[in-house]
Design a protein around this motif. Structure first.
Motif, PDB file in Angstrom:
ATOM      1  N   UNK A 139      -7.957  -2.895   3.030  1.00  0.00           N
ATOM      2  CA  UNK A 139      -8.664  -2.972   1.761  1.00  0.00           C
ATOM      3  C   UNK A 139      -8.531  -1.585   1.168  1.00  0.00           C
ATOM      4  N   UNK A 140      -7.863  -1.483   0.040  1.00  0.00           N
ATOM      5  CA  UNK A 140      -7.529  -0.183  -0.520  1.00  0.00           C
ATOM      6  C   UNK A 140      -8.233   0.038  -1.846  1.00  0.00           C
ATOM      7  N   UNK A 141      -8.268   1.296  -2.258  1.00  0.00           N
ATOM      8  CA  UNK A 141      -8.998   1.670  -3.466  1.00  0.00           C
ATOM      9  C   UNK A 141      -8.184   2.616  -4.320  1.00  0.00           C
ATOM     10  N   UNK A 196      -1.010   9.260  -4.826  1.00  0.00           N
ATOM     11  CA  UNK A 196      -1.807   9.490  -3.619  1.00  0.00           C
ATOM     12  C   UNK A 196      -3.286   9.143  -3.777  1.00  0.00           C
ATOM     13  N   UNK A 197      -3.719   8.875  -5.000  1.00  0.00           N
ATOM     14  CA  UNK A 197      -5.104   8.466  -5.219  1.00  0.00           C
ATOM     15  C   UNK A 197      -5.348   7.024  -4.746  1.00  0.00           C
ATOM     16  N   UNK A 198      -4.275   6.269  -4.500  1.00  0.00           N
ATOM     17  CA  UNK A 198      -4.414   4.944  -3.899  1.00  0.00           C
ATOM     18  C   UNK A 198      -4.556   5.155  -2.398  1.00  0.00           C
ATOM     19  N   UNK A 199      -5.713   4.803  -1.850  1.00  0.00           N
ATOM     20  CA  UNK A 199      -6.014   5.098  -0.444  1.00  0.00           C
ATOM     21  C   UNK A 199      -6.541   3.862   0.276  1.00  0.00           C
ATOM     22  N   UNK A 200      -6.354   3.800   1.608  1.00  0.00           N
ATOM     23  CA  UNK A 200      -6.935   2.704   2.386  1.00  0.00           C
ATOM     24  C   UNK A 200      -8.369   3.041   2.770  1.00  0.00           C
ATOM     25  N   UNK A 250       0.826  -1.206   0.000  1.00  0.00           N
ATOM     26  CA  UNK A 250       0.000   0.000   0.000  1.00  0.00           C
ATOM     27  C   UNK A 250       0.865   1.261   0.000  1.00  0.00           C
ATOM     28  N   UNK A 251       1.848   1.319   0.880  1.00  0.00           N
ATOM     29  CA  UNK A 251       2.661   2.532   1.013  1.00  0.00           C
ATOM     30  C   UNK A 251       3.440   2.842  -0.263  1.00  0.00           C
ATOM     31  N   UNK A 252       3.955   1.801  -0.906  1.00  0.00           N
ATOM     32  CA  UNK A 252       4.679   2.012  -2.168  1.00  0.00           C
ATOM     33  C   UNK A 252       3.734   2.563  -3.227  1.00  0.00           C
ATOM     34  N   UNK A 253       2.535   1.988  -3.324  1.00  0.00           N
ATOM     35  CA  UNK A 253       1.563   2.460  -4.314  1.00  0.00           C
ATOM     36  C   UNK A 253       1.115   3.881  -4.015  1.00  0.00           C
ATOM     37  N   UNK A 290     -10.192   3.447   8.170  1.00  0.00           N
ATOM     38  CA  UNK A 290      -8.810   3.850   8.409  1.00  0.00           C
ATOM     39  C   UNK A 290      -8.405   4.877   7.373  1.00  0.00           C
ATOM     40  N   UNK A 291      -7.378   5.660   7.676  1.00  0.00           N
ATOM     41  CA  UNK A 291      -6.880   6.614   6.706  1.00  0.00           C
ATOM     42  C   UNK A 291      -5.370   6.461   6.534  1.00  0.00           C
ATOM     43  N   UNK A 292      -4.829   7.186   5.589  1.00  0.00           N
ATOM     44  CA  UNK A 292      -3.409   7.050   5.258  1.00  0.00           C
ATOM     45  C   UNK A 292      -2.499   7.340   6.443  1.00  0.00           C
TER      46      UNK A 292
END
Length: 351
Positions: free
Chosen positions: A285-287, A110-114, A102-105, A335-337
């Motif tokens: 679960x990320x989007x 930054x549009x990849x979020x949890x 997740x962190x790498x993506x 959850x948030x980033x």
């Protein structure tokens, strides 16, 4: 013998979790003009693409379909990079990947979020943790013991199995722990993750393999292809049972269950020992919020965190249930980033 747990992460997690859960938003709200696909695709890592988790995937698909009014399908993979790339490029809109992935993506985009993570027993983020572990086959553990303690002092020169260079608990956290511990020695003070990914003469490990999943990393250990394996607890818990010691603690002994499904169906009774255990913040679960509207993201989050999902035994199964991934009394929590800042600091990813 030094402490068996990775102190940097323990301190970072403790300070951050006691301080709270971070900011109240994941990312700037999406514009209403986002053009969404008619079908939402969820990308799954190899660990979760097997037949044994088919019912879980289908139930989560149904929940999201009902919440959004869209068709939902799964993208099953045999390669970490394929699953991650699918989410990053929008071919998939949701994914369930480890914190490092997740962190790498997110650092790339930054549009990849949890959206949500599985809680701990408290039903909150306070104990939303799993474990990355160094394992050895039962019978070989004495060489990693000093007095009453186990450690990684003697893993140099051994054959090791990791999962994937993208895996949080199957490579990146173990690598961070090794570098932190051994960098105090002159011989290894310049040790890097790239060094740990390659075995051979003069290298830290005599041989390194990347098994592709946590299950296959453990199989490599139990079939004597390697001496040490990096394996998390959650992806193999359904195949094994605790035989001795405290769950995930150094010295704990686990046995493969008699009725374990593939790839452990021919390994019943085989045992392994934990020599080091590292806490890891739970997997989101990320989007990809570039291709899903805020309305859809909110609908998915609300559905997953509902009491209906929490009480659904096809998703949150009784602890010890065959095939269980998410377990009672856990639930999904928003959850948030910012919640991942301790992991971001330890792994040195992004700002």
């Amino acid at each position: 013998m030094r402490k068996l747990y990775f102190p940097g992460l323990i301190i970072a997690l403790a300070v951050f979790l006691l301080a709270g859960c971070g900011s109240s938003s994941n990312a700037p709200s999406n514009s209403a003009t986002v053009k969404e696909p008619d079908t939402i695709t969820i990308a799954w890592l190899p660990n979760n693409s097997g037949e044994n988790e088919k019912e879980l995937r289908a139930e989560i698909d149904n929940v999201i379909a009902k919440a959004t009014g869209k068709k939902v399908e799964d993208k099953l993979t045999t390669d970490y990079a394929i699953a991650i790339a699918a989410l990053e490029n929008g071919d998939a809109q949701l994914g369930w990947f480890g914190p490092n992935e997740y962190l790498v993506s997110h650092a790339k985009n930054p549009k990849i979020i949890p959206l949500v993570v599985e809680s701990g027993d408290s039903g909150t983020l306070k104990d939303a943790l799993y474990h990355s572990r160094f394992l050895v086959k039962k019978g070989n553990e004495a060489q990693y013991k000093s007095g009453d303690s186990y450690g990684i002092d003697n893993i140099t020169g051994k054959r090791i199995s990791f999962v994937s260079t993208s895996s949080t608990s199957g490579f990146n956290m173990p690598a961070a722990a090794i570098m932190s511990y051994f960098s105090k020695q002159d011989k290894w003070k310049h040790l890097t993750k790239d060094d740990l990914a390659q075995g051979g003469s003069g290298k830290f490990f005599s041989q390194v393999i990347f098994a592709g999943s946590h299950q296959l990393s453990l199989v490599s250990l139990l079939t004597d292809k390697v001496d040490v394996a990096a394996v998390d607890d959650i992806d193999v818990s359904q195949y094994v049972e605790l035989a001795q010691g405290s769950d995930n603690a150094p010295g704990a002994v686990y046995t493969v269950k008699k009725d374990a499904a593939a790839p452990f169906n021919n390994l019943a009774g085989k045992q392994f020992v934990v020599i080091k255990s590292i806490p890891v913040l739970n997997t989101p679960i990320e989007a990809n919020s570039a291709v899903l509207s805020q309305k859809t993201l909110d609908a998915i989050t609300q559905a997953l965190t509902s009491d209906q999902v929490t009480n659904d035994p096809k998703i949150f199964a009784p602890k010890g249930a065959k095939g269980a991934v998410f377990v009672q009394p856990h639930r999904f929590v928003k959850v948030d980033d910012a919640w991942y800042d301790p992991m971001r600091k330890v792994l040195g990813i992004g700002a």
